[in-house]
Design a protein around this motif. Structure first.
Motif, PDB file in Angstrom:
ATOM      1  N   GLU B  99      43.949  34.820  41.331  1.00  0.00           N
ATOM      2  CA  GLU B  99      43.067  35.982  41.270  1.00  0.00           C
ATOM      3  C   GLU B  99      43.774  37.188  41.875  1.00  0.00           C
ATOM      4  O   GLU B  99      44.390  37.088  42.936  1.00  0.00           O
ATOM      5  N   GLY B 100      43.696  38.259  41.161  1.00  0.00           N
ATOM      6  CA  GLY B 100      44.342  39.472  41.647  1.00  0.00           C
ATOM      7  C   GLY B 100      45.708  39.706  41.043  1.00  0.00           C
ATOM      8  O   GLY B 100      46.323  40.732  41.304  1.00  0.00           O
ATOM      9  N   THR B 101      46.176  38.773  40.245  1.00  0.00           N
ATOM     10  CA  THR B 101      47.450  38.962  39.565  1.00  0.00           C
ATOM     11  C   THR B 101      47.199  39.741  38.292  1.00  0.00           C
ATOM     12  O   THR B 101      46.380  39.349  37.477  1.00  0.00           O
ATOM     13  N   GLU B 102      47.902  40.842  38.128  1.00  0.00           N
ATOM     14  CA  GLU B 102      47.661  41.704  36.986  1.00  0.00           C
ATOM     15  C   GLU B 102      47.919  40.972  35.682  1.00  0.00           C
ATOM     16  O   GLU B 102      48.939  40.296  35.509  1.00  0.00           O
ATOM     17  N   ALA B 103      46.973  41.119  34.757  1.00  0.00           N
ATOM     18  CA  ALA B 103      47.100  40.514  33.436  1.00  0.00           C
ATOM     19  C   ALA B 103      47.498  41.585  32.440  1.00  0.00           C
ATOM     20  O   ALA B 103      46.913  42.670  32.407  1.00  0.00           O
ATOM     21  N   PHE B 104      48.484  41.313  31.626  1.00  0.00           N
ATOM     22  CA  PHE B 104      48.975  42.236  30.606  1.00  0.00           C
ATOM     23  C   PHE B 104      48.553  41.712  29.233  1.00  0.00           C
ATOM     24  O   PHE B 104      48.837  40.567  28.898  1.00  0.00           O
ATOM     25  N   PHE B 105      47.913  42.576  28.469  1.00  0.00           N
ATOM     26  CA  PHE B 105      47.409  42.174  27.168  1.00  0.00           C
ATOM     27  C   PHE B 105      48.368  42.529  26.043  1.00  0.00           C
ATOM     28  O   PHE B 105      49.063  43.551  26.094  1.00  0.00           O
ATOM     29  N   GLY B 106      48.361  41.677  25.021  1.00  0.00           N
ATOM     30  CA  GLY B 106      49.053  41.996  23.785  1.00  0.00           C
ATOM     31  C   GLY B 106      48.180  42.875  22.908  1.00  0.00           C
ATOM     32  O   GLY B 106      47.062  43.234  23.287  1.00  0.00           O
TER      33      GLY B 106
END
Lengths: 112, 114
Positions: B99-106
């Motif tokens: 939790e708190g780890t940035e998620a990068f979207f395609g």
């Protein structure tokens, strides 16, 4: 599903003005919140995040405010620019891992 | 470095068919999540994978499944397609399922079921 996205509210602002986008989240146990920006034809893009032990966090031209008492999140954009036009989503992180629950979204339109 | 790559970008399928979507995460990212985006329901979490194991699952029927390979690439499969499965399917990658780890979207795969 857990996220309800129905009729998106629209915020229209004049270029150069400040914008405030609001979001109500659902779970008082959530402790991590994120704002995303989604432009047409693209995936959501991270803007800023905040943990529940904070009330305010500032980034470049953006500020996020968290009110845990009323489960409310807001995103403030200073000196709004045409490139800020997009759909903005708040998301809350629930449970272990990266399971995000998204709000319905708000359309921001910037008039030149 | 390259972002999250989803293939194909667009897909048209017929009801009853099955479809496989692919996601290549950012190099070094080991967690992959999948989301469905529709005008009516918004963005909804499908599942999350880390180290080839499903860590979390959303409220979708068993027709929706996924997997992750040893190189962290992920695929999701939808069997017996229904018209309501028409949506933008988004993949997000992050370093770890913390939790708190940035998620990068395609950019997503636009699936149309006819």
């Amino acid at each position: 599903g857990e996220s309800v996205g129905l009729h998106l509210p629209t915020l229209s602002v004049q270029e150069g003005d400040n914008s405030i986008i609001n979001c109500a989240y659902s779970n008082s146990a959530s402790d991590y919140f994120i704002w995303y920006k989604q432009e047409s034809g693209k995936g959501p893009q991270f803007i800023i995040d905040i943990r529940s032990n904070m009330d305010k966090r500032q980034g470049q031209r953006v500020t996020v405010l968290l009110n845990k008492t009323v489960k409310h999140l807001s995103l403030q954009i200073a000196a709004t620019q045409p490139g800020d036009s997009a759909v903005y989503f708040c998301a809350e992180s629930m449970e272990y891992g990266n399971k995000l629950v998204f709000g319905a979204g708000t359309i921001l339109r910037v008039k030149s | 470095k390259a972002g999250v790559t989803q293939t194909p970008r667009y897909l048209i399928k017929t009801r009853g068919q099955q479809v496989t979507l692919s996601c290549s995460p950012i190099s070094g990212h080991r967690s992959v999540s999948w989301y469905q985006q529709t005008p009516g329901q918004g963005l909804q979490f499908l599942f999350e994978y880390f180290s080839e194991t499903q860590r979390n699952k959303g409220n979708f029927p068993g027709r929706f499944s996924g997997r992750q390979f040893s190189n962290s690439r992920s695929e999701m499969n939808v069997s017996t397609l229904e018209l309501g499965d028409s949506a933008l399917y988004l993949c997000a990658s992050s370093l770890a399922p913390v939790e708190g780890t940035e998620a990068f979207f395609g950019q997503g795969t636009r699936l149309t079921v006819v």
